[in-house]
Scaffold this motif. Structure first.
Motif, short mmCIF file in Angstrom:
data_model
loop_
_atom_site.label_atom_id
_atom_site.label_comp_id
_atom_site.label_asym_id
_atom_site.label_seq_id
_atom_site.Cartn_x
_atom_site.Cartn_y
_atom_site.Cartn_z
N LEU A 103 44.36 45.82 38.00
CA LEU A 103 43.46 46.27 39.16
C LEU A 103 43.20 44.72 39.51
O LEU A 103 43.34 45.03 41.35
CB LEU A 103 42.73 47.28 39.13
CG LEU A 103 41.46 47.74 39.80
CD1 LEU A 103 42.18 49.14 40.95
CD2 LEU A 103 40.57 48.34 38.60
N SER A 111 45.04 47.18 32.36
CA SER A 111 45.26 48.17 33.59
C SER A 111 43.89 47.28 33.87
O SER A 111 43.87 47.20 35.25
CB SER A 111 44.36 49.23 32.36
OG SER A 111 45.22 50.24 32.32
N ALA A 136 45.83 43.34 42.09
CA ALA A 136 45.66 44.13 43.11
C ALA A 136 45.07 43.83 44.39
O ALA A 136 44.92 44.02 45.57
CB ALA A 136 45.94 45.85 43.20
N LEU A 137 43.45 43.64 44.02
CA LEU A 137 43.06 43.61 44.96
C LEU A 137 43.07 42.16 45.61
O LEU A 137 42.59 41.66 46.68
CB LEU A 137 41.49 43.65 43.93
CG LEU A 137 39.95 43.74 44.73
CD1 LEU A 137 39.79 43.97 46.53
CD2 LEU A 137 38.55 43.71 43.71
#
Length: 593
Positions: free
Chosen positions: A76, A72, A79-80
């Motif tokens: 995240l 997770s 993606a950032l």
């Protein structure tokens, strides 16, 4: 006459060096783009590796909770950083494209007129428009290619972390890709270079048709020019189709390469798992990692089409950037070059546009003297060489032979020994057509003298008789004029050009049919403006209207590139030669003003 000589095209290595130096000039943006791209690619590689570990955890009956938490967080962050990497890479690309665009436009504006003349307007126009736009449009492509390249390199490290034999199986794909590229690249470069070349030729034909529209209409050449445009366009389409066909064959080979690579990886994984050398999770991670590489590898390989186009455009842009600048004038020459009470001495002037042996000169053996503060009108029939003479005297481009010398009380200097800035300080030029730049009237006028105050601008307008109609404009000097704004008729546009010359205040002026654009209604105003600008200056005036020639101190009649008659208006009338016949013909046909 010889055709246009194309501007140089830089080799790929030189273009790459220019591109890297331009990017390195934006160090902060470059470091930020590389950092976020590296983090984004690292996350892309880490996710399949973590999923492979999850398979082994499940097979061992262990808890997935810690691994899910890691997945997770990594997802995240990936993606950032992916979003940041794209933004930073595009920002860097935009900055690099802007710098290159400015350098190309600046070098084009400073291009030697002789180089521009030989290359033709179409080649220059296509480089500062189509090629700049094509390279600028590739900014996002560059961001994608950078991310894909870093991802592939980190993926190789990921395969090695699983097992060197899996990494070796992954490498099977590269010979297939290499073979495809070896077939494609030698064809792509010349194909896209040819495409840009025929596009430049098409631009040349279109520009000639548009700029010569009055002649096209006058001689009923619309169908002929239309056919020329159609032929040029057909050649462009043919070049584009040839490039697309080659690329289509190249892209088909990619699917085969992916099938070969995945098959080799799964087969190797099967034997390694069977021999208890690696885990099922490791093979799963390798398969997922290779699957994740379809996108980056596809980006790298399929982008060769657009990269080749962008590279061809970049090579043409760098070819303009690398054009040698005119050398600065020798300080000793500048020191003796007169700035006040400048006279002109022309000796043995000869010029030929076509440099091939046997070409007919446009001018030959022209000798002229224009003492300081006097005016010399140049008249003659169309094609006599008047405009060429004006351009050579003004230093627009050098003559094939002969000299143009600026003389003064304390020294003299040959025009070819001065740089462009020194020439423009001493000689102002007004051509038949003057451009009105988009912006306020004040901005348009002060181009000639940045920093000039409103009082100086109004004084210049008064000299050329334009103060009344300027004062009547809705915003006065703040009125926006030019393309897309308030249109100005040719006579008023020419008055603005003359006012700019007054603001510039050179000691020598060359007017090349500066009043020819005026209709009968504006002819008197423009002629009076031209007389006011010439007064007190050394002037060479190519006279379209013989009434303008008559008020000059002396008149030279040019025929077939030679000086045929020289004298005052009254002397030439008394001579009864070519000028007298021209005056008689003009007097009968001229409308009353």
């Amino acid at each position: 006459m010889a055709g246009p000589v194309a501007l140089p095209v830089a080799p790929g290595r030189r273009s790459a060096a220019v591109l890297w130096r331009t990017a390195a000039a934006h160090r902060a943006d470059l470091v930020r783009a590389l950092t976020t791209t590296l983090l984004s690619s690292a996350g892309t590689v880490a996710l399949p590796l973590l999923l492979g570990r999850a398979v082994d955890v499940v097979r061992a009956g262990q808890s997935l909770t810690p691994l899910v938490a890691q997945l997770s967080v990594v997802a995240l962050l990936t993606a950032l950083t992916t979003a940041l990497a794209r933004r930073d890479a595009e920002r860097l690309g935009a900055a690099v494209a802007a710098d290159l665009r400015e350098r190309v436009v600046d070098r084009s504006l400073r291009m030697s007129p002789r180089v521009l003349e030989r290359a033709g307007a179409g080649d220059v126009a296509s480089r500062v428009t189509e090629d700049v736009e094509l390279f600028t449009a590739s900014v996002q492509l560059g961001a994608n290619v950078l991310t894909a390249l870093v991802t592939v390199l980190l993926s190789a490290v990921g395969f090695l972390s699983l097992d060197w034999r899996l990494a070796l199986a992954f490498c099977v794909v590269f010979p297939v890709y290499a073979g495809s590229l070896r077939w494609y690249l030698p064809k792509a470069g010349p194909l896209y270079a040819a495409e840009r070349s025929v596009a430049a030729a098409r631009s040349q034909v279109v520009l000639q048709s548009l700029h010569g529209a009055p002649t096209v209409h006058a001689y009923g050449m619309a169908d002929l020019q239309g056919d020329r445009v159609a032929v040029a366009s057909q050649r462009t389409v043919g070049a584009s189709r040839a490039a697309l066909r080659t690329f289509a064959r190249f892209s088909m080979s990619m699917n085969g390469a992916e099938a070969v690579g995945l098959s080799a990886l799964l087969l190797t994984g099967f034997w390694l798992v069977r021999g208890d050398v690696v885990t099922v999770g490791a093979v799963t991670a390798a398969a997922l990692l290779f699957h994740r590489l379809f996108g980056p590898l596809g980006t790298l390989l399929l982008s060769f089409d657009e990269v080749s186009r962008a590279a061809a455009a970049l090579n043409r842009l760098v070819g303009v950037v690398d054009l040698p600048a005119d050398p600065p004038a020798d300080p000793a020459v500048l020191a003796r070059a007169p700035r006040e009470r400048v006279g002109l001495v022309v000796r043995g002037l000869r010029h030929v546009y076509d440099e091939r042996p046997g070409a007919v000169p446009v001018l030959r053996d022209v000798d002229l003297d224009v003492p300081a503060g006097t005016s010399l009108a140049v008249v003659g029939e169309s094609g006599a060489g008047k405009t060429t003479l004006a351009a050579l005297v003004a230093g627009v481009f050098p003559a094939t032979a002969g000299t143009v010398t600026l003389t003064g009380p304390r020294g003299s200097a040959d025009l070819t020994d001065l740089d462009a800035e020194a020439v423009r300080e001493r000689i102002g030029v007004i051509a038949q057509e003057s451009h009105v730049f988009t912006g306020t009237l004040r901005e348009d006028l002060t181009l000639a003298r940045p920093g000039a105050g409103d009082a100086q601008v109004h004084a210049a307008l008064a000299v050329v008789g334009a103060q009344d109609w300027v004062a009547a404009l809705p915003g006065g000097l703040d009125t926006r004029v030019g393309p897309g704004e308030l249109p100005l008729p040719p006579a008023r546009a020419q008055q603005l050009a003359l006012a700019r010359l007054v603001l510039r205040d050179p000691p020598v002026v060359v007017l090349d049919e500066a009043t020819a654009e005026a209709g009968s209604a504006g002819a008197r105003d423009l002629e009076q403006a031209a007389v006011a600008v010439v007064r007190g200056r050394t002037a060479l005036v190519v006279a379209h209207r013989l009434s303008q020639a008559a008020v000059c101190d002396r008149i030279v009649v040019v025929a077939a590139g030679r000086v045929e008659e020289l004298g005052t208006h009254d002397e030439l009338l008394a001579l009864g030669g070519r000028y007298a016949r021209l005056w008689e013909t003009w007097s009968r046909s001229a409308l009353p003003t």
